[in-house]
Design a protein around this motif. Structure first.
Motif, PDB file in Angstrom:
ATOM      1  N   PRO A   1      -3.336  -7.651   1.599  1.00 46.44           N
ATOM      2  CA  PRO A   1      -2.663  -6.396   1.951  1.00 46.44           C
ATOM      3  C   PRO A   1      -1.297  -6.669   2.558  1.00 46.44           C
ATOM      4  CG  PRO A   1      -4.237  -6.974   3.647  1.00 46.44           C
ATOM      5  CD  PRO A   1      -4.395  -8.010   2.563  1.00 46.44           C
TER       6      PRO A   1
ATOM      7  N   ASN B   1     -10.161  -1.004   2.767  1.00 44.61           N
ATOM      8  CA  ASN B   1     -11.005  -1.787   1.864  1.00 44.61           C
ATOM      9  C   ASN B   1     -11.485  -0.950   0.688  1.00 44.61           C
ATOM     10  OD1 ASN B   1     -10.707  -4.038   3.483  1.00 44.61           O
ATOM     11  ND2 ASN B   1     -12.646  -3.753   4.559  1.00 44.61           N
TER      12      ASN B   1
ATOM     13  N   GLU C   1       0.827  -1.198   0.000  1.00 40.95           N
ATOM     14  CA  GLU C   1       0.000   0.000   0.000  1.00 40.95           C
ATOM     15  C   GLU C   1       0.867   1.257   0.000  1.00 40.95           C
ATOM     16  OE1 GLU C   1      -1.953  -2.972   2.944  1.00 40.95           O
ATOM     17  OE2 GLU C   1       0.056  -2.340   2.343  1.00 40.95           O
TER      18      GLU C   1
ATOM     19  N   ALA D   1      -9.194  -8.611  -4.646  1.00 46.43           N
ATOM     20  CA  ALA D   1      -8.721  -8.007  -3.398  1.00 46.43           C
ATOM     21  C   ALA D   1      -9.456  -8.642  -2.221  1.00 46.43           C
ATOM     22  CB  ALA D   1      -8.957  -6.495  -3.425  1.00 46.43           C
TER      23      ALA D   1
ATOM     24  N   ILE E   1      -7.050  -1.766  -6.786  1.00 46.41           N
ATOM     25  CA  ILE E   1      -6.569  -3.098  -7.160  1.00 46.41           C
ATOM     26  C   ILE E   1      -7.634  -3.820  -7.976  1.00 46.41           C
ATOM     27  CG2 ILE E   1      -5.713  -5.319  -6.333  1.00 46.41           C
ATOM     28  CD1 ILE E   1      -4.724  -3.898  -3.814  1.00 46.41           C
TER      29      ILE E   1
ATOM     30  N   SER F   1     -10.984  -8.264   1.534  1.00 48.29           N
ATOM     31  CA  SER F   1     -11.487  -7.261   2.462  1.00 48.29           C
ATOM     32  C   SER F   1     -11.057  -7.614   3.885  1.00 48.29           C
ATOM     33  CB  SER F   1     -13.017  -7.200   2.376  1.00 48.29           C
ATOM     34  OG  SER F   1     -13.551  -6.375   3.385  1.00 48.29           O
TER      35      SER F   1
ATOM     36  N   THR G   1      -0.807  -1.392  -9.796  1.00 48.17           N
ATOM     37  CA  THR G   1      -1.632  -2.452 -10.385  1.00 48.17           C
ATOM     38  C   THR G   1      -1.350  -2.649 -11.860  1.00 48.17           C
ATOM     39  OG1 THR G   1      -3.367  -2.067  -8.760  1.00 48.17           O
ATOM     40  CG2 THR G   1      -3.987  -3.242 -10.754  1.00 48.17           C
TER      41      THR G   1
ATOM     42  N   TRP H   1     -10.009   1.608  -0.560  1.00 52.45           N
ATOM     43  CA  TRP H   1      -8.845   1.842  -1.414  1.00 52.45           C
ATOM     44  C   TRP H   1      -8.527   0.598  -2.234  1.00 52.45           C
ATOM     45  CZ3 TRP H   1      -4.267  -0.794  -1.512  1.00 52.45           C
ATOM     46  CH2 TRP H   1      -3.273  -0.266  -2.346  1.00 52.45           C
ATOM     47  N   ALA H   2      -8.497  -0.589  -1.612  1.00 58.48           N
ATOM     48  CA  ALA H   2      -8.130  -1.821  -2.313  1.00 58.48           C
ATOM     49  C   ALA H   2      -9.107  -2.138  -3.435  1.00 58.48           C
ATOM     50  CB  ALA H   2      -8.064  -2.984  -1.322  1.00 58.48           C
TER      51      ALA H   2
END
Length: 390
Positions: free
Chosen positions: A104, A127, A16, A144, A134, A146, A85, A129-130
């Motif tokens: 993560p 979450n 991250e 991804a 991603i 969570s 990514t 953000w991912a």
């Protein structure tokens, strides 16, 4: 002509951005979220988490030669795709990886947070953000995971339902709940198991996430002892979910133990069956099936280099086995994925090869599908014949 073996991966990680929480949370909360600072020579990491300071040694970058088929440049410097990514997709195409589960890095330290409000808001931020940075960039390839806030069961359940509504396919739990929380065999977790079964979210548990941050062994053999020690957490969590009755009560709940190898699963089933049978007078709760049957029905595993993983499928009948590259970690296969897959699978029964590289993964995430250009992994394709990311 050498052939390329395409595979889906049940294990990878994303680094991250350092300012993730500063950009997504109020300053008072962001300053308390996990932050990693590495020494100039890259041999030490200090993690700051809400007033707690954790120091740990990192592998020293090599200066000459090769290790596990990787060049020094690969080992000393993270590949660009570890935190980007679009660059990641190029790396995956090079390695012959199509779909993959993405865990993560900083987010795995969330189990150290002791403030339930902080961990709830932090999990929501990472979450969101991912999903955006991603999964949504490559929804046909990347999954991804969570993160769930575990200090209050109602928060974990709420975030699981929110994850499903946003488009997640999987949630991540550490091998051991946060300090002060009961183990996974306790009925305390029943609302979460119910939520995961109802939503169809896959429960992923990644090894080496017990939250201790400590090195249990030093001295002769310490490096190997500590590396092996990390595998046991996934086995304990599996035992807890089965012996406590969670997988009996929730027969459609699927569990993936990532990076912990494969051949342990049939053995663990045998050991649990023996205990259930020979010590039956003490067993509570009583289960509808023998313990091993839950492993074969609901528990999946991923591995990197294990030769016995192929035997687990071909000789032990345990078909819930999938390859995992562990990109971009040192113990993973980046830089030599094709070498590894060929050594393990080129001469394997075609059905076994397909099951490990593609089939088991698609049991859990069917929307990813077969690698394009390789409609049937039972037939190998020429190197360079697969997709190239734009």
């Amino acid at each position: 002509m050498e052939t390329k073996i395409w595979a889906n991966s049940g294990d990878s990680h994303f680094l991250e951005p350092a300012d993730l929480f500063a950009k997504t949370l109020p300053a008072a909360l962001a300053s308390r979220m996990p932050k990693s600072v590495k020494s100039d020579d890259g041999t030490k990491e200090v993690v700051y988490i809400d007033g707690e300071v954790i120091e740990r040694r990192l592998p020293k970058p090599l200066q000459q030669g090769e290790y596990a088929g990787q060049t020094i440049e690969t080992l000393s410097n993270r590949p660009p795709g570890s935190g980007n990514t679009r660059e990641r997709l190029k790396d995956l195409d090079q390695e012959g990886i199509w779909g993959e589960i993405v865990f993560p890095s900083l987010g795995m330290w969330s189990s150290h947070i002791k403030d339930p409000n902080l961990v709830r808001e932090g999990c929501r931020a990472i979450n969101d953000w991912a999903l955006a940075e991603i999964q949504n960039i490559a929804p046909d390839r990347l999954i991804a995971t969570s993160i769930l806030p575990l200090l209050r069961i109602e928060d974990a359940v709420e975030e699981a339902y929110r994850a499903k509504s946003q488009g997640f396919y999987a949630v991540y739990l550490p091998t051991v709940p946060p300090q002060g929380q009961p183990a996974y065999n306790d009925d305390y977790w029943e609302p979460l198991w119910s939520a995961l079964e109802e939503t169809g979210l896959i429960l992923t548990i990644h090894i080496g996430t017990d939250g201790s941050g400590t090195v249990p062994f030093r001295g002769p053999g310490g490096a190997v002892l500590n590396y092996v020690e990390t595998t046991y957490g996934g086995q304990r969590a599996t035992t807890q979910l089965i012996a406590g009755g969670a997988l009996d009560r929730h027969p459609t709940l699927k569990v993936l133990i990532s990076e912990g190898g494969a051949a342990w699963a049939p053995f663990l089933g045998d050991r649990m069956n023996e205990g259930y049978r020979q010590h039956g007078m003490f067993v509570r709760p009583k289960l509808s099936l023998l313990p091993k049957e839950y492993i074969y029905r609901q528990v999946y595993v991923s591995f990197q280099h294990d030769q016995t993983a192929v035997d687990a499928v071909s000789s032990m009948g345990y078909r819930n086995v999938m390859f995992g590259s562990d990109y971009p970690h040192m113990e993973g296969t980046f830089g030599h994925t094709q070498k590894t897959l060929h050594e393990l699978l080129a001469d394997a029964n075609p059905d076994v090869r397909h099951r490990i590289t593609v089939g088991a993964f698609l049991d859990l995430f069917p929307h990813i599908g077969e690698p394009p250009g390789n409609a049937d992994q039972r037939t190998l394709v020429p190197v360079g014949g697969g997709p190239i990311a734009g």
